[in-house]
Scaffold this motif. Structure first.
Motif, PDB file in Angstrom:
ATOM      1  N   ALA A  39       0.841  -1.206   0.000  1.00 33.59           N
ATOM      2  CA  ALA A  39       0.000   0.000   0.000  1.00 33.59           C
ATOM      3  C   ALA A  39       0.873   1.251   0.000  1.00 33.59           C
ATOM      4  N   ALA A 172      -3.159   1.347  -3.926  1.00 34.86           N
ATOM      5  CA  ALA A 172      -2.772   1.408  -2.512  1.00 34.86           C
ATOM      6  C   ALA A 172      -3.909   0.952  -1.598  1.00 34.86           C
ATOM      7  N   SER A 175      -4.398  -2.800  -1.967  1.00 32.43           N
ATOM      8  CA  SER A 175      -3.291  -3.540  -1.352  1.00 32.43           C
ATOM      9  C   SER A 175      -3.504  -3.674   0.147  1.00 32.43           C
ATOM     10  N   LEU A 176      -3.873  -2.569   0.786  1.00 30.19           N
ATOM     11  CA  LEU A 176      -4.100  -2.592   2.228  1.00 30.19           C
ATOM     12  C   LEU A 176      -5.278  -3.487   2.586  1.00 30.19           C
TER      13      LEU A 176
END
Length: 316
Positions: A39, A172, A175-176
């Protein structure tokens, strides 16, 4: 390529150490660590393009002062990252360090070559390689074909930065989120299929119906594509790293070496092909690649689950 191998190996190592120290589930910790890392890494697309848009708002080279300011910002960011690297803690691998210090240079080289070649003898690695290669293909597709053939004709050069900022933001966030949802092989399978679904939608849209338009839709369509492509990239970054960490516990370094070799090779292929093939041909290649990689990945998960179930039955 070397930084990618060391990054993946180190991140996996500290995730396992943290899981042992805290008593948490290893798969969950590996997922969380990878989600947070990727992220932050994906934010370079978002922040970097916003800075570029602010400094060079018209997509031109800008004045000398603007260009200097841009390079100063990037230099400060690089310096901060270098300083933070000095605080990275060492993993507890005393036995391995003492053993490695006594071997010759030739033995060390042979060991490194084995770590790259031996994983290719593992059926699990052969089955995950198509997905690794596709992850490189889709990244290069965004950087080369998407920006050149979709964003630039409708939004102009100035719009490329904005579209890539949207791509980085969704990359991002996803991804988190994907890292937080990762707990083991089953969760990885579901998340990868979800990310592939978003990218497949865009690829089929480009293959079957998309045409450049003007007005509001001409702005919305490229940005929507950027968002969906960013979601897929965020999924593949986190889940491939977590998958390799869980499957190849005894040769993590070799597994991440394979990741960077095949990923980088796929990226190179797209950059060589993009000047000489049409967008339609490139999309057809991408559709074929995502289909093969998903079939191979699902076969891998079924194979691993079956082996795991058989092991449980044997122990009982």
């Amino acid at each position: 390529m070397g930084w990618g191998v060391s990054q993946g190996t180190y991140l996996t190592s500290i995730a396992r150490s943290h899981a042992i120290d805290t008593g948490l589930h290893e798969g969950t910790v590996i997922g969380n660590f990878n989600g947070e890392f990727w992220a932050v890494f994906a934010l370079h697309q978002f922040v970097g393009n916003l800075i570029t848009l602010a400094v060079l708002p018209k997509g031109t080279e800008g004045s000398t002062g603007s260009t200097t300011l841009l390079f100063i910002v990037f230099l400060c960011s690089m310096t901060l990252g270098t300083i933070l690297m000095c605080f990275i803690c060492k993993t507890n691998d005393k036995e391995k360090v003492s053993e490695d210090s006594s071997v010759s240079f030739c033995s060390a080289v042979a060991s490194r070559l084995n770590s790259v070649i031996l994983p290719l003898l593992d059926m699990r690695m052969l089955l995950v390689i198509p997905l690794i290669a596709y992850s490189g293909l889709q990244q290069a597709f965004v950087w080369a074909s998407y920006t050149k053939d979709i964003v630039n004709p409708t939004l102009g050069e100035a719009g490329v930065g904005g579209a890539m900022a949207v791509y980085g933001a969704f990359d991002a966030i996803c991804s988190l989120a994907a890292g937080r949802l990762t707990s083991g092989l089953r969760s990885i399978t579901v998340i990868v299929c979800g990310g592939a679904f978003f990218q497949a939608l865009i690829l089929l849209w480009l293959l079957l119906k998309y045409s450049a338009t003007s007005g509001v839709l001409g702005v919305i369509y490229p940005l929507l594509m950027a968002a969906f492509l960013g979601i897929g990239d965020g999924v593949l970054n986190t889940q491939l790293s977590a998958l390799l960490a869980l499957l190849f516990k005894h040769d993590t370094e070799g597994a991440f070496a394979q990741l960077k070799v095949w990923q980088s090779s796929a990226i190179a292929v797209v950059f060589f092909l993009s000047p000489v093939v049409t967008l339609q041909t490139m999309v057809e290649i991408m559709v074929g690649a995502i289909s093969v990689s998903l079939v191979s990945f699902l076969f891998l998960t079924l194979k691993v689950e079956k082996a795991f179930s058989s092991h449980q039955v044997t122990n009982m």
